[in-house]
Design a protein around this motif. Structure first.
Motif, short mmCIF file in Angstrom:
data_model
loop_
_atom_site.label_atom_id
_atom_site.label_comp_id
_atom_site.label_asym_id
_atom_site.label_seq_id
_atom_site.Cartn_x
_atom_site.Cartn_y
_atom_site.Cartn_z
N TRP A 154 0.86 -1.17 0.00
CA TRP A 154 0.00 0.00 0.00
C TRP A 154 0.91 1.23 0.00
O TRP A 154 1.84 1.33 0.81
CB TRP A 154 -0.89 0.03 1.25
N LEU A 155 0.62 2.17 -0.91
CA LEU A 155 1.41 3.40 -0.98
C LEU A 155 0.49 4.57 -0.70
O LEU A 155 -0.51 4.75 -1.40
CB LEU A 155 2.05 3.54 -2.38
N PRO A 168 3.79 15.52 -1.02
CA PRO A 168 2.94 15.06 -2.12
C PRO A 168 3.77 14.50 -3.29
O PRO A 168 4.81 15.05 -3.61
CB PRO A 168 2.18 16.30 -2.57
N THR A 169 3.31 13.41 -3.89
CA THR A 169 3.99 12.84 -5.04
C THR A 169 4.00 13.84 -6.19
O THR A 169 4.96 13.97 -6.92
CB THR A 169 3.27 11.57 -5.53
N GLY A 183 6.75 16.49 -7.28
CA GLY A 183 7.96 16.23 -8.05
C GLY A 183 9.20 16.20 -7.20
O GLY A 183 10.25 16.68 -7.61
N LEU A 184 9.09 15.65 -6.01
CA LEU A 184 10.25 15.68 -5.11
C LEU A 184 10.85 14.30 -4.92
O LEU A 184 11.25 13.92 -3.83
CB LEU A 184 9.83 16.29 -3.76
N ALA A 185 10.92 13.56 -6.03
CA ALA A 185 11.66 12.30 -6.02
C ALA A 185 11.18 11.34 -4.95
O ALA A 185 11.95 10.85 -4.14
CB ALA A 185 13.15 12.56 -5.86
N SER A 186 9.89 11.06 -4.95
CA SER A 186 9.37 10.15 -3.95
C SER A 186 9.83 8.71 -4.19
O SER A 186 9.92 7.93 -3.24
CB SER A 186 7.85 10.22 -3.89
N ALA A 203 11.41 25.60 -3.78
CA ALA A 203 10.22 26.29 -4.29
C ALA A 203 9.42 25.28 -5.09
O ALA A 203 9.89 24.80 -6.13
CB ALA A 203 10.63 27.47 -5.16
N VAL A 204 8.25 24.91 -4.60
CA VAL A 204 7.39 23.98 -5.33
C VAL A 204 6.58 24.82 -6.32
O VAL A 204 5.69 25.57 -5.94
CB VAL A 204 6.48 23.17 -4.38
#
Lengths: 415, 415
Positions: free
Chosen positions: A65-66, A120-121, A124-127, A204-205
């Motif tokens: 589960w993700l 949050p996926t 774009g923060l390399a999850s 900065a997202v």
């Protein structure tokens, strides 16, 4: 042996940002890169993956589960990691619970895995880096695997290339390796997170209105079509890697910044040189770069390094708290929140920097003056979704507190 | 010899767009490039420079007016062109007016020059290319210079590199040359404007809110700091130039498009690989590229080639009128004019294409459907300032109609 016992481990892993970029594979299945890469690990207090792995004879199949949603483990990457870690499983004994797993038992036992990212996926923060590193680390603990972090990184690498760099804190290098079987393509720690304690990181997202090209397909297209990529991999990166290691070891921020910015730009240049061209940075990303370049030049010596991954988010590394505070002022001037956003949700992570910057509420943001080196700077409210403040951080750890486990200790399904 | 006679010539020169890009000099003074470049000449009916040059014993000094404003001729580029063309001046006789200028007289005589671009300088459409080419061509006619267009291009080159390519119509190649003195760095015509008559060109003049980095300083920074530039110049461009000449000669649009797009992207990649990085394309430019790439791929064979110079404007080359009409529909769908703009000022140049596209007024624009390959395409009104429609065009010509002269035939001053 009771049929219903459940053995669990929970681990927490950081994510990482490359300062010398990985872009391009020489082997798609084993995930072997065309050049070395170097990264800084971010403080898991602000950005991390938490993963609970459980084993029980009652489990019928491997399940995962993700972020609360069940996902499929049938893909090659998950299968590779599970297979490689299972190979190295050893005997496990929990005397308290009266459980003993022989090495040979592991083949027949199934796993339940629950993973959760505190970011949050979509950001774009390399999850996937943090995710696969955590999976491998947690399973290694559960299965009493003997291998050290570097050897585990070679397994995590097969889930997601950059995951191998999340097995350590501080600054990490993923050695590209020479062997065909990838046994020497693994991560090593260059220095730990205390080595360069002054650094402060602001992410900065950036609002992204379009679906990004995935890293996997993007870098494959680059390898196939960019005439500049091989030159980068063979001629540029090897020299830069040496210079970067030097800069990190010597805490030489001026060199660090120069190399970091140059490598980020060159990575994006190779993306542009791809057919079809890939644009990860947008006008907001470019604006941030221009502002930082202007400020750095006006100060004579770089204050901030910037780097961008496969998306428009800016990762800004300031030389110290003072520079970070001044950077934050500049960022908030140019990229104030939309009027309906409060500061507390606009700046997250290590919020202590707000005090250094003299910013306690929206009124302080509105009162900001344009920076001296860019007095005609304009405002672009809403171009940045929010900022995350963090520091270089430590590597994976086991969490002993059972309340932090993501699976129920009795049923083995998500809480 | 009367003291007040005025001898005048008026010429008109086209501008050109490179399809294999010039970016980087090996000699700043002589303007010698690091690689060959190839361009298409645009129809001067839509985009051109008109220049009147006049000589008179009554003129006290060399003077020039550009678009009605007097400008200094003291800069190195103007001085180089004037010096080189004067060296080659020969005897001139106008029997009607009873004027005879000996070769030796030219040294002491002064010139008045008036130049006018029928397109805005701010549009980023390479006005210096057309300008210097026209200056040199007009003076060559005035001074009865014997040299042919290629030899004249070596002089125009010293005013502005890309100017050398505006001495011919059709497709032109600027041979980089080997000599230190630049005597072999000149332009030759590959094919004339009738060779590939099907091509139709649409230029999207994209709103640019910021001052661009000048080509001259930009390319110097690239030469000094981009580690990819030399590889491009030495390894990539030589092969591409050969392939491009082939494609042009064979009217092989698929190859032409692939090479044109790849070279434009690589030029911008080198700009990104510069320190500080140069961003000429913006989000609108990227959007246009994405749309064209999508359409080309959906058709199986390229319909449109795109190329961008040192600015956000898109130069779109369609394989034939039919493709151009479909392109125009797509462009107008995604980039409609703002509500207060009429179609007549929004599409300029060769407006016949509007009929082919079935677009006669704004109502037709509003009625456009999204393209089949991009059903979710969004609209961005105002992102494009206007469109210019044109074709490959002819080289410089002399204008014999005295009404078109920009200087008064008696005073030698701008009309």
């Amino acid at each position: 042996m009771g049929e219903k016992w459940v053995l669990m481990k929970t681990a927490q892993t950081p994510t990482n940002i490359a300062v010398i970029k990985y872009w391009g594979k020489r082997d798609e299945t084993l995930i072997l890169p065309v050049n070395d890469s170097i990264s800084v690990t971010l403080d898991p207090a602000h950005l991390c993956t938490t993963t609970t792995v459980a084993v029980s004879p009652a489990f019928q199949q491997d399940r995962m589960w993700l972020n609360g949603k069940e996902i499929s483990l049938s893909g090659g990457r998950y299968q590779n990691c599970l297979r490689e870690i299972r190979k190295r499983a050893r005997e496990v004994e929990d005397k308290e619970k009266g459980i003993k797993i022989e090495k040979k038992d592991w083949e027949q036992l199934h796993l339940h895995i629950a993973s959760y990212n505190n970011f949050p996926t979509a950001a774009g923060l390399a999850s996937s880096a943090a995710g696969f590193a955590c999976l491998v680390f947690a399973l290694a603990k559960l299965m009493n695997v003997e291998e050290d972090e570097s050897q585990l990184s070679a397994i995590a690498r097969q889930g997601s290339g950059s995951a191998c760099r999340s097995l350590f804190g501080g600054f990490v290098k993923w050695i590209m390796g020479k062997e065909e079987d990838g046994s020497d393509s693994l991560a090593v720690q260059l220095v730990d997170e205390k080595h360069w304690d002054d650094l402060f990181i602001i992410i900065a997202v950036v609002s992204s209105r379009q679906k990004e090209t995935s890293s996997t397909s993007g870098m494959r297209e680059s390898v196939e079509t960019s005439l500049l990529l091989q030159h980068r991999a063979k001629e540029v990166v090897p020299k830069r890697t040496i210079q970067m290691e030097e800069a990190i070891k010597s805490r030489d921020f001026a060199s660090f910044a120069k190399l970091t910015c140059a490598d980020s730009n060159q990575f994006h240049a190779v993306c542009l040189d791809t057919s079809p061209p890939i644009f990860y940075m947008n006008d907001t990303s470019h604006r941030i770069i221009s502002h930082v370049e202007k400020w750095n030049r006006s100060e004579g010596s770089p204050q901030v390094a910037y780097t961008f991954d496969a998306g428009p988010n800016a990762v800004l590394i300031a030389r110290n708290r003072k520079a970070a505070a001044q950077l934050l002022q500049r960022l908030l001037f140019s990229f104030p929140p939309n009027s309906d956003t409060d500061l507390d949700s606009y700046i997250i992570g290590d919020k202590t920097i707000l005090q250094d910057a003299g910013l306690e509420g929206m009124k302080d943001v509105e009162a900001l003056s344009p920076p001296p080196e860019n007095s005609s700077a304009q405002k672009y409210p809403g171009d940045v979704n929010y900022f995350i403040c963090t520091r270089p951080g430590k590597g994976p750890i086991l969490l002993s507190n059972e309340t932090l486990a993501l699976l129920d200790p009795v049923t083995g399904v998500p809480k």
